[in-house]
Scaffold this active site. Structure first.
Site, PDB file in Angstrom:
ATOM      1  N   SER A 124      20.259  17.553  18.065  1.00 37.14           N
ATOM      2  CA  SER A 124      18.846  17.274  18.575  1.00 37.14           C
ATOM      3  C   SER A 124      18.416  18.162  19.632  1.00 37.14           C
ATOM      4  O   SER A 124      19.396  18.662  20.383  1.00 37.14           O
ATOM      5  CB  SER A 124      18.912  15.704  18.696  1.00 37.14           C
ATOM      6  OG  SER A 124      17.748  15.579  19.662  1.00 37.14           O
TER       7      SER A 124
ATOM      8  N   ILE B  44      10.983  14.534  14.154  1.00 36.99           N
ATOM      9  CA  ILE B  44      10.793  14.371  12.612  1.00 36.99           C
ATOM     10  C   ILE B  44      10.177  13.004  12.318  1.00 36.99           C
ATOM     11  O   ILE B  44      10.936  12.031  12.808  1.00 36.99           O
ATOM     12  CB  ILE B  44      12.077  14.828  12.015  1.00 36.99           C
ATOM     13  CG1 ILE B  44      12.628  16.169  12.595  1.00 36.99           C
ATOM     14  CG2 ILE B  44      11.882  14.909  10.486  1.00 36.99           C
ATOM     15  CD1 ILE B  44      11.779  17.252  12.372  1.00 36.99           C
TER      16      ILE B  44
ATOM     17  N   ASP C 165      31.415   3.339   6.772  1.00 41.75           N
ATOM     18  CA  ASP C 165      30.869   3.366   8.140  1.00 41.75           C
ATOM     19  C   ASP C 165      31.589   4.411   8.779  1.00 41.75           C
ATOM     20  O   ASP C 165      32.452   4.546   9.397  1.00 41.75           O
ATOM     21  CB  ASP C 165      31.401   1.914   8.619  1.00 41.75           C
ATOM     22  CG  ASP C 165      30.913   1.798  10.082  1.00 41.75           C
ATOM     23  OD1 ASP C 165      30.277   2.549  10.740  1.00 41.75           O
ATOM     24  OD2 ASP C 165      30.996   0.640  10.767  1.00 41.75           O
TER      25      ASP C 165
ATOM     26  N   ASN D 164      24.939  14.224   9.286  1.00 42.66           N
ATOM     27  CA  ASN D 164      23.704  13.668   9.457  1.00 42.66           C
ATOM     28  C   ASN D 164      23.489  12.297   9.970  1.00 42.66           C
ATOM     29  O   ASN D 164      22.506  12.113  10.731  1.00 42.66           O
ATOM     30  CB  ASN D 164      22.602  13.965   8.314  1.00 42.66           C
ATOM     31  CG  ASN D 164      21.664  13.330   8.494  1.00 42.66           C
ATOM     32  OD1 ASN D 164      20.474  13.449   8.987  1.00 42.66           O
ATOM     33  ND2 ASN D 164      21.429  11.918   7.695  1.00 42.66           N
TER      34      ASN D 164
ATOM     35  N   ALA E 298      23.587  12.833  25.293  1.00 45.81           N
ATOM     36  CA  ALA E 298      25.181  13.409  25.581  1.00 45.81           C
ATOM     37  C   ALA E 298      26.015  13.678  24.254  1.00 45.81           C
ATOM     38  O   ALA E 298      26.670  14.247  24.058  1.00 45.81           O
ATOM     39  CB  ALA E 298      25.987  12.508  26.518  1.00 45.81           C
TER      40      ALA E 298
ATOM     41  N   LYS F 107      24.823  14.240  21.543  1.00 45.50           N
ATOM     42  CA  LYS F 107      24.175  15.396  20.544  1.00 45.50           C
ATOM     43  C   LYS F 107      24.524  16.652  21.185  1.00 45.50           C
ATOM     44  O   LYS F 107      24.579  17.674  20.541  1.00 45.50           O
ATOM     45  CB  LYS F 107      22.610  15.372  20.346  1.00 45.50           C
ATOM     46  CG  LYS F 107      22.172  13.923  19.707  1.00 45.50           C
ATOM     47  CD  LYS F 107      22.797  14.414  18.215  1.00 45.50           C
ATOM     48  CE  LYS F 107      22.134  13.117  17.352  1.00 45.50           C
ATOM     49  NZ  LYS F 107      22.507  13.158  15.826  1.00 45.50           N
TER      50      LYS F 107
ATOM     51  N   TYR G 225      22.634   9.015  23.936  1.00 44.03           N
ATOM     52  CA  TYR G 225      22.110  10.140  22.570  1.00 44.03           C
ATOM     53  C   TYR G 225      22.158  11.276  23.031  1.00 44.03           C
ATOM     54  O   TYR G 225      22.760  12.113  22.216  1.00 44.03           O
ATOM     55  CB  TYR G 225      20.729   9.458  22.095  1.00 44.03           C
ATOM     56  CG  TYR G 225      20.142  10.293  20.898  1.00 44.03           C
ATOM     57  CD1 TYR G 225      20.807   9.716  19.520  1.00 44.03           C
ATOM     58  CD2 TYR G 225      19.314  11.093  21.031  1.00 44.03           C
ATOM     59  CE1 TYR G 225      20.159  10.652  18.503  1.00 44.03           C
ATOM     60  CE2 TYR G 225      18.792  11.811  19.980  1.00 44.03           C
ATOM     61  CZ  TYR G 225      19.099  11.395  18.522  1.00 44.03           C
ATOM     62  OH  TYR G 225      18.865  12.030  17.595  1.00 44.03           O
TER      63      TYR G 225
HETATM   64  N1  LIG Z   1      13.986  11.796  13.450  1.00 45.99           N
HETATM   65  C1  LIG Z   1      14.024  12.771  14.582  1.00 45.99           C
HETATM   66  O1  LIG Z   1      12.951  12.981  15.138  1.00 45.99           O
HETATM   67  C2  LIG Z   1      15.339  13.246  14.867  1.00 45.99           C
HETATM   68  C3  LIG Z   1      15.217  14.342  15.699  1.00 45.99           C
HETATM   69  C4  LIG Z   1      16.595  15.251  16.172  1.00 45.99           C
HETATM   70  C5  LIG Z   1      17.466  14.698  15.657  1.00 45.99           C
HETATM   71  N2  LIG Z   1      17.528  13.630  14.499  1.00 45.99           N
HETATM   72  C6  LIG Z   1      19.100  13.469  14.166  1.00 45.99           C
HETATM   73  O2  LIG Z   1      18.867  13.407  12.525  1.00 45.99           O
HETATM   74  C7  LIG Z   1      19.591  12.768  11.840  1.00 45.99           C
HETATM   75  C8  LIG Z   1      19.104  11.769  10.754  1.00 45.99           C
HETATM   76  O3  LIG Z   1      17.965  11.022  11.626  1.00 45.99           O
HETATM   77  P1  LIG Z   1      16.792  10.084  10.945  1.00 45.99           P
HETATM   78  O4  LIG Z   1      15.759  10.248  11.693  1.00 45.99           O
HETATM   79  O5  LIG Z   1      16.724  10.438   9.737  1.00 45.99           O
HETATM   80  O6  LIG Z   1      17.266   8.754  11.000  1.00 45.99           O
HETATM   81  P2  LIG Z   1      17.592   7.445  10.344  1.00 45.99           P
HETATM   82  O7  LIG Z   1      17.430   6.094  11.049  1.00 45.99           O
HETATM   83  O8  LIG Z   1      16.121   7.351   9.356  1.00 45.99           O
HETATM   84  O9  LIG Z   1      18.478   7.697   9.191  1.00 45.99           O
HETATM   85  C9  LIG Z   1      19.868   7.639   9.740  1.00 45.99           C
HETATM   86  C10 LIG Z   1      20.674   7.245   8.433  1.00 45.99           C
HETATM   87  O10 LIG Z   1      22.167   7.284   9.020  1.00 45.99           O
HETATM   88  C11 LIG Z   1      22.938   5.879   8.423  1.00 45.99           C
HETATM   89  N3  LIG Z   1      23.834   5.497   9.638  1.00 45.99           N
HETATM   90  C12 LIG Z   1      23.503   4.902  10.666  1.00 45.99           C
HETATM   91  N4  LIG Z   1      24.617   4.618  11.005  1.00 45.99           N
HETATM   92  C13 LIG Z   1      25.890   4.754  10.157  1.00 45.99           C
HETATM   93  C14 LIG Z   1      27.047   4.435   9.844  1.00 45.99           C
HETATM   94  N5  LIG Z   1      27.532   4.136  11.100  1.00 45.99           N
HETATM   95  N6  LIG Z   1      27.698   4.939   8.970  1.00 45.99           N
HETATM   96  C15 LIG Z   1      27.092   5.501   8.027  1.00 45.99           C
HETATM   97  N7  LIG Z   1      25.671   5.849   7.917  1.00 45.99           N
HETATM   98  C16 LIG Z   1      25.069   5.401   9.162  1.00 45.99           C
HETATM   99  C17 LIG Z   1      21.742   5.090   8.121  1.00 45.99           C
HETATM  100  O11 LIG Z   1      21.990   4.089   7.367  1.00 45.99           O
HETATM  101  C18 LIG Z   1      20.630   6.343   7.706  1.00 45.99           C
HETATM  102  O12 LIG Z   1      20.632   6.281   6.556  1.00 45.99           O
HETATM  103  C19 LIG Z   1      20.396  11.636  13.040  1.00 45.99           C
HETATM  104  O13 LIG Z   1      21.754  12.302  13.292  1.00 45.99           O
HETATM  105  C20 LIG Z   1      19.419  11.907  14.075  1.00 45.99           C
HETATM  106  O14 LIG Z   1      19.991  11.569  15.461  1.00 45.99           O
HETATM  107  C21 LIG Z   1      16.628  13.143  14.136  1.00 45.99           C
END
Ligand SMILES: NC(=O)c1ccc[n+]([C@@H]2O[C@H](COP(=O)([O-])OP(=O)(O)OC[C@H]3O[C@@H](n4cnc5c(N)ncnc54)[C@H](O)[C@@H]3O)[C@@H](O)[C@H]2O)c1
Length: 247
Positions: free
Chosen positions: A143, A189, A62, A91, A158, A160, A156
């Site tokens: 982000s 994404i 976690d 990530n 802040a 990032k 979120y």
């Molecule tokens: N999807 C987008 O448009 C986007 C845009 C900018 C940035 N991001 C960033 O990219 C990263 C991945 O995003 P995503 O869209 O794949 O999200 P997602 O929600 O599909 O995946 C996030 C992953 O993080 C894991 N996670 C969450 N809390 C956790 C914890 N406490 N301990 C361990 N693992 C944990 C989840 O189980 C999951 O596997 C994130 O940091 C997100 O902020 C995403």
């Protein structure tokens, strides 16, 4: 006898069970890297089984809990023994959206604990090992909203922005150890994180994207592949936009 050069890289990806993290895990595995994932889902989850079938190692960690991170790195280093940890990709990330005046302390803390505090402590554990190596990479998934701010995402955005600050500080502190630290700032994404957004909001965002489409997780993964592949070794402390021209 001439020592054989190690060909693969050892990679740790947080939040690698789905979305962008999974795309990064599979892309780097395909490159020939040895991939380890920290995520907080029970080992019985079918997504864990799927990763294992690809030959990816999974640790239940976690990221919001520093003791759990500590334990995860202990297990990882036990497997790696004296081998290097070449790449860390921070990530894992979550959202808990609301307008600023309605933001409660729990949602503020939850987002900061994963997106910023967790990412920092992963950097700290990794850097202690990386300092003994000749070259290593840290990629922080920030982000676009960390640079622009966003209505309804004060916590979120802040967190990032903080991740960008961590990236630049670590790049400055550990460049002399050849630890290259960069951030990627994706726009929109297509993953579970963005699936839950209201259709009207998605359409409004789409109008603002020059390429008139949302990004795919693989497109983030390919940038990680490039940044950690040896042909981008004069890039550190940078925040690289990946947003299809989102204005
Ligand atoms: N999807 C987008 O448009 C986007 C845009 C900018 C940035 N991001 C960033 O990219 C990263 C991945 O995003 P995503 O869209 O794949 O999200 P997602 O929600 O599909 O995946 C996030 C992953 O993080 C894991 N996670 C969450 N809390 C956790 C914890 N406490 N301990 C361990 N693992 C944990 C989840 O189980 C999951 O596997 C994130 O940091 C997100 O902020 C995403």
């Amino acid at each position: 006898m001439k020592l054989q050069k190690k060909l693969h890289k050892n990679v740790l990806i947080t939040g690698g069970l789905q979305g962008i993290g999974k795309a990064i895990a599979l892309t780097l595995k395909k490159r020939g890297d040895c991939v380890f994932v920290f995520d907080h889902v029970a080992k019985e989850d079918k997504r864990v089984e799927e990763l294992k079938n690809f030959g990816i190692y999974y640790f239940l960690v976690d990221i919001s809990d520093t003791k759990s991170i500590d334990h995860g790195f202990f297990q990882l280093f036990d497997i790696l023994k004296n081998d290097s940890l070449d790449i860390l990709v921070n990530n894992a990330g979550i959202t808990r959206d609301s307008l600023a005046i309605r933001m409660d302390e729990k949602n503020w803390d939850d987002v900061f604990d994963v997106n910023l505090k967790g990412a920092f402590f992963c950097c700290k554990f990794a850097i202690k090992r990386m300092m003994r190596q000749s070259k290593s990479y840290i990629i922080n998934i920030s982000s676009i909203v960390g640079k622009t701010g966003n209505v309804g995402q004060i916590n979120y955005a802040a967190s990032k922005a903080g991740l960008i600050s961590i990236t630049k500080t670590l790049a400055a502190e550990y460049g002399k150890r050849n630890i290259l630290v960069n951030a990627i700032a994706p726009g929109f994404i297509q993953t579970d994180m963005t699936k839950k957004l209201d259709e009207n909001i998605k359409n409004a965002i789409l109008q603002r994207i020059s390429l008139k489409r949302f990004g795919e997780p693989n497109e983030v993964a390919y940038l990680v592949e490039f940044l950690t592949g040896g042909k981008a070794d004069y890039i550190t402390g940078s925040v690289i936009d990946l947003n299809g021209g989102l204005f």
